[in-house]
Write a protein that holds these residues in place. Structure first.
Motif, PDB file in Angstrom:
ATOM      1  N   UNK A   1       0.820  -1.208   0.000  1.00  0.00           N
ATOM      2  CA  UNK A   1       0.000   0.000   0.000  1.00  0.00           C
ATOM      3  C   UNK A   1       0.853   1.255   0.000  1.00  0.00           C
ATOM      4  N   UNK A   2       1.907   1.253   0.798  1.00  0.00           N
ATOM      5  CA  UNK A   2       2.779   2.429   0.833  1.00  0.00           C
ATOM      6  C   UNK A   2       3.371   2.716  -0.542  1.00  0.00           C
ATOM      7  N   UNK A   3       3.748   1.666  -1.250  1.00  0.00           N
ATOM      8  CA  UNK A   3       4.350   1.852  -2.562  1.00  0.00           C
ATOM      9  C   UNK A   3       3.295   2.208  -3.626  1.00  0.00           C
ATOM     10  N   UNK A   4       2.150   1.530  -3.614  1.00  0.00           N
ATOM     11  CA  UNK A   4       1.201   1.675  -4.723  1.00  0.00           C
ATOM     12  C   UNK A   4       0.028   2.615  -4.426  1.00  0.00           C
TER      13      UNK A   4
ATOM     14  N   UNK B   1       4.626   7.770   1.113  1.00  0.00           N
ATOM     15  CA  UNK B   1       4.520   6.316   1.048  1.00  0.00           C
ATOM     16  C   UNK B   1       5.772   5.701   1.628  1.00  0.00           C
ATOM     17  N   UNK B   2       6.592   5.099   0.764  1.00  0.00           N
ATOM     18  CA  UNK B   2       7.863   4.531   1.230  1.00  0.00           C
ATOM     19  C   UNK B   2       9.047   5.166   0.506  1.00  0.00           C
ATOM     20  N   UNK B   3       8.821   6.338  -0.093  1.00  0.00           N
ATOM     21  CA  UNK B   3       9.869   6.977  -0.893  1.00  0.00           C
ATOM     22  C   UNK B   3      10.250   8.320  -0.290  1.00  0.00           C
ATOM     23  N   UNK B   4      11.545   8.524  -0.087  1.00  0.00           N
ATOM     24  CA  UNK B   4      12.042   9.768   0.489  1.00  0.00           C
ATOM     25  C   UNK B   4      11.995  10.878  -0.557  1.00  0.00           C
ATOM     26  N   UNK B   5      11.408  12.009  -0.180  1.00  0.00           N
ATOM     27  CA  UNK B   5      11.223  13.121  -1.110  1.00  0.00           C
ATOM     28  C   UNK B   5      11.739  14.421  -0.510  1.00  0.00           C
ATOM     29  N   UNK B   6      12.079  15.349  -1.395  1.00  0.00           N
ATOM     30  CA  UNK B   6      12.501  16.680  -0.989  1.00  0.00           C
ATOM     31  C   UNK B   6      11.567  17.681  -1.656  1.00  0.00           C
ATOM     32  N   UNK B   7      10.776  18.364  -0.850  1.00  0.00           N
ATOM     33  CA  UNK B   7       9.846  19.369  -1.340  1.00  0.00           C
ATOM     34  C   UNK B   7      10.517  20.726  -1.224  1.00  0.00           C
ATOM     35  N   UNK B   8      10.522  21.499  -2.306  1.00  0.00           N
ATOM     36  CA  UNK B   8      11.198  22.799  -2.281  1.00  0.00           C
ATOM     37  C   UNK B   8      10.222  23.891  -2.697  1.00  0.00           C
ATOM     38  N   UNK B   9      10.492  25.082  -2.202  1.00  0.00           N
ATOM     39  CA  UNK B   9       9.683  26.254  -2.510  1.00  0.00           C
ATOM     40  C   UNK B   9      10.615  27.359  -3.006  1.00  0.00           C
TER      41      UNK B   9
ATOM     42  N   UNK C   1      -3.923  22.598  -0.068  1.00  0.00           N
ATOM     43  CA  UNK C   1      -3.253  21.345   0.281  1.00  0.00           C
ATOM     44  C   UNK C   1      -2.240  20.979  -0.795  1.00  0.00           C
ATOM     45  N   UNK C   2      -1.128  20.390  -0.374  1.00  0.00           N
ATOM     46  CA  UNK C   2      -0.090  19.931  -1.296  1.00  0.00           C
ATOM     47  C   UNK C   2      -0.243  18.426  -1.484  1.00  0.00           C
ATOM     48  N   UNK C   3      -0.221  17.996  -2.742  1.00  0.00           N
ATOM     49  CA  UNK C   3      -0.318  16.577  -3.075  1.00  0.00           C
ATOM     50  C   UNK C   3       0.904  16.176  -3.892  1.00  0.00           C
ATOM     51  N   UNK C   4       1.438  15.024  -3.582  1.00  0.00           N
ATOM     52  CA  UNK C   4       2.609  14.552  -4.304  1.00  0.00           C
ATOM     53  C   UNK C   4       2.435  13.132  -4.804  1.00  0.00           C
ATOM     54  N   UNK C   5       3.160  12.821  -5.866  1.00  0.00           N
ATOM     55  CA  UNK C   5       3.244  11.476  -6.434  1.00  0.00           C
ATOM     56  C   UNK C   5       4.733  11.130  -6.492  1.00  0.00           C
ATOM     57  N   UNK C   6       5.105   9.984  -5.935  1.00  0.00           N
ATOM     58  CA  UNK C   6       6.533   9.700  -5.788  1.00  0.00           C
ATOM     59  C   UNK C   6       7.022   8.484  -6.563  1.00  0.00           C
ATOM     60  N   UNK C   7       6.129   7.737  -7.193  1.00  0.00           N
ATOM     61  CA  UNK C   7       6.550   6.483  -7.826  1.00  0.00           C
ATOM     62  C   UNK C   7       7.176   6.695  -9.198  1.00  0.00           C
ATOM     63  N   UNK C   8       6.705   7.709  -9.933  1.00  0.00           N
ATOM     64  CA  UNK C   8       7.227   7.984 -11.270  1.00  0.00           C
ATOM     65  C   UNK C   8       7.646   9.444 -11.368  1.00  0.00           C
TER      66      UNK C   8
ATOM     67  N   UNK D   1      -5.875  -3.457  -5.357  1.00  0.00           N
ATOM     68  CA  UNK D   1      -5.099  -4.654  -5.043  1.00  0.00           C
ATOM     69  C   UNK D   1      -4.943  -5.532  -6.287  1.00  0.00           C
ATOM     70  N   UNK D   2      -5.987  -5.593  -7.104  1.00  0.00           N
ATOM     71  CA  UNK D   2      -5.957  -6.452  -8.283  1.00  0.00           C
ATOM     72  C   UNK D   2      -5.211  -5.831  -9.455  1.00  0.00           C
ATOM     73  N   UNK D   3      -5.381  -4.516  -9.643  1.00  0.00           N
ATOM     74  CA  UNK D   3      -4.817  -3.849 -10.820  1.00  0.00           C
ATOM     75  C   UNK D   3      -3.445  -3.248 -10.578  1.00  0.00           C
ATOM     76  N   UNK D   4      -3.091  -3.043  -9.300  1.00  0.00           N
ATOM     77  CA  UNK D   4      -1.790  -2.474  -8.974  1.00  0.00           C
ATOM     78  C   UNK D   4      -1.794  -0.979  -8.832  1.00  0.00           C
ATOM     79  N   UNK D   5      -2.963  -0.317  -9.054  1.00  0.00           N
ATOM     80  CA  UNK D   5      -3.007   1.121  -8.904  1.00  0.00           C
ATOM     81  C   UNK D   5      -4.432   1.562  -8.564  1.00  0.00           C
ATOM     82  N   UNK D   6      -4.519   2.700  -7.920  1.00  0.00           N
ATOM     83  CA  UNK D   6      -5.803   3.266  -7.572  1.00  0.00           C
ATOM     84  C   UNK D   6      -6.330   4.030  -8.779  1.00  0.00           C
ATOM     85  N   UNK D   7      -7.519   3.688  -9.211  1.00  0.00           N
ATOM     86  CA  UNK D   7      -8.112   4.371 -10.360  1.00  0.00           C
ATOM     87  C   UNK D   7      -9.477   4.912  -9.964  1.00  0.00           C
ATOM     88  N   UNK D   8      -9.832   6.036 -10.564  1.00  0.00           N
ATOM     89  CA  UNK D   8     -11.108   6.666 -10.258  1.00  0.00           C
ATOM     90  C   UNK D   8     -12.258   5.812 -10.796  1.00  0.00           C
TER      91      UNK D   8
END
Length: 387
Positions: free
Chosen positions: A37-40, A72-80, A156-163, A380-387
């Motif tokens: 879940x943390x990764x996907x 999730x499980x990925x280290x990120x650096x947010x900059x302003x 609110x700030x939203x981030x995506x870290x996998x790609x 869980x089945x598809x590997x990603x959250x889709x609307x």
């Protein structure tokens, strides 16, 4: 023979339509499932990182320019950089050292790796690498930081870290948000300020907390104060586009907001419906409860299969003089209600650990919970959250 917990939850996930039963215990108790879940579901979708005003306060003499966090499980650096937000993988292009320790921040106008002093500007470009300046075969442009997608919505700030940013595999934020923007718009949360904030550490899985949020089947037994101001069987749930689940509930006649007395806790929000409260969950981790006079949010960060950090914020209109009302009546009401919910969620988590637990059915009034479980089950089945 070792059993893969992810295979258990995948097989139990509904194929089509709404599920009849809740998910198996492994979905709430397994470290392997949480790691997935943390990764996907967290790194691999759009996760709320907090409010811009909290991540980068503007009133400081030397404003924060960089903040290290885990998505999730990925280290990120947010900059302003002068109001423009960017996000990078928190890893140096030289030897992979963290550019900034997790949870820390700095006011520097450049990103300096503490290992060998490779230096980047806030746009991620390598501008300093000791010993390489005169190396004709070394191209600074080939060693820019890995940029990750980031968006701001209603403060609110939203981030995506996998790609990385620009990858076709990055899910559309607009599709992720879907019609939620229309539902939230009357409350204009981007114009509000934090009147108060509490944090909790709940001994329950983040999905247990989410499921509890989406039903009031439990309200008559554990929320007598809530039932005094809002009928537990009122309201309807939405079926609209986007990676979110939610619905509204009504206030009782004579009640003006969710407080112990039903009296207003803050200045009414212009354009907000005066007799309803919205309960909205933008997956994976932002719960938005919009009232006639304030917007309360819960931001969840899973710490372990049976432990979740929850940040509860009350957003209000600032005073005409720029002051920030405390909304004490709202805080008192919801701190009590939160603690009632946390006790119930922790009891559910303990029950899930029993070898005798078996998934139970959804009550007719738990349709939003079924919708949530269906959405996560498809992921869980598809590997990603889709609307």
């Amino acid at each position: 023979m070792t059993v893969d917990p992810m295979e258990i939850v995948r097989k139990a996930a509904p194929l089509d339509g709404e599920p009849v039963l809740m998910m198996p215990a492994e979905a709430y108790t397994s470290t392997e499932v949480l790691a997935w879940e943390r990764r996907h579901l967290f790194a691999g979708t759009w996760t709320c990182l907090g409010r811009v005003a909290d991540l980068f306060p503007v009133e400081a003499e030397r404003p924060v320019t960089q903040r290290a966090l885990i998505l999730g499980d990925i280290a990120c650096l947010l900059v302003n950089e002068q109001g423009t937000l960017r996000m990078y993988a928190n890893t140096c292009r030289h030897r992979g050292h963290e550019l900034l320790p997790e949870g820390s921040s700095t006011e520097r106008r450049s990103v300096v790796c503490p290992y060998h002093a490779w230096t980047y500007d806030l746009q991620g470009r390598l501008i300093g690498a000791k010993g390489f300046r005169d190396d004709e075969g070394f191209d600074f442009a080939e060693h820019t930081l890995a940029e990750l997608p980031v968006r701001v919505w209603e403060g609110w700030v939203f981030g995506h870290a996998l790609h990385q940013a620009g990858s076709p595999q990055v899910p559309s934020f607009d599709e992720h948000l879907g019609a939620l923007d229309t539902v939230v718009a009357p409350y204009a949360p981007g114009t509000l300020v934090v009147g108060d904030r509490h944090t909790y550490e709940v001994a329950a899985n983040w999905k247990v907390i989410s499921e509890n949020y989406h039903e009031c089947y439990h309200c008559p037994l554990i929320h007598p104060e809530l039932c005094q101001v809002s009928p537990p069987s009122s309201g309807d749930n939405y079926d609209l586009p986007g990676s979110w689940v939610g619905g509204s509930m009504d206030l009782r006649d004579g009640m003006r907001t969710m407080s112990l007395t039903g009296e207003l806790a803050a200045t009414p929000l212009p354009g907000a419906p005066p007799t309803t409260v919205e309960y909205l969950h933008l997956l994976p981790n932002l719960l938005v409860s919009a009232h006639p006079d304030y917007v309360m949010t819960h931001r969840m960060v899973p710490l372990a299969p049976d432990r979740t950090w929850v940040e509860c914020s009350w957003l209000v209109l600032p005073g005409a003089d720029g002051s920030v009302p405390a909304a004490a009546a709202a805080v008192a009401f919801w701190d009590l209600t939160n603690k009632q919910d946390w006790a119930a969620c922790e009891s559910v988590q303990r029950g899930l650990a029993s070898p005798h637990f078996a998934p139970g059915p959804f009550a007719p009034s738990e349709d939003a919970v079924a919708q949530l479980v269906s959405m996560i089950g498809r992921a869980y089945r598809t590997g990603r959250l889709v609307a």
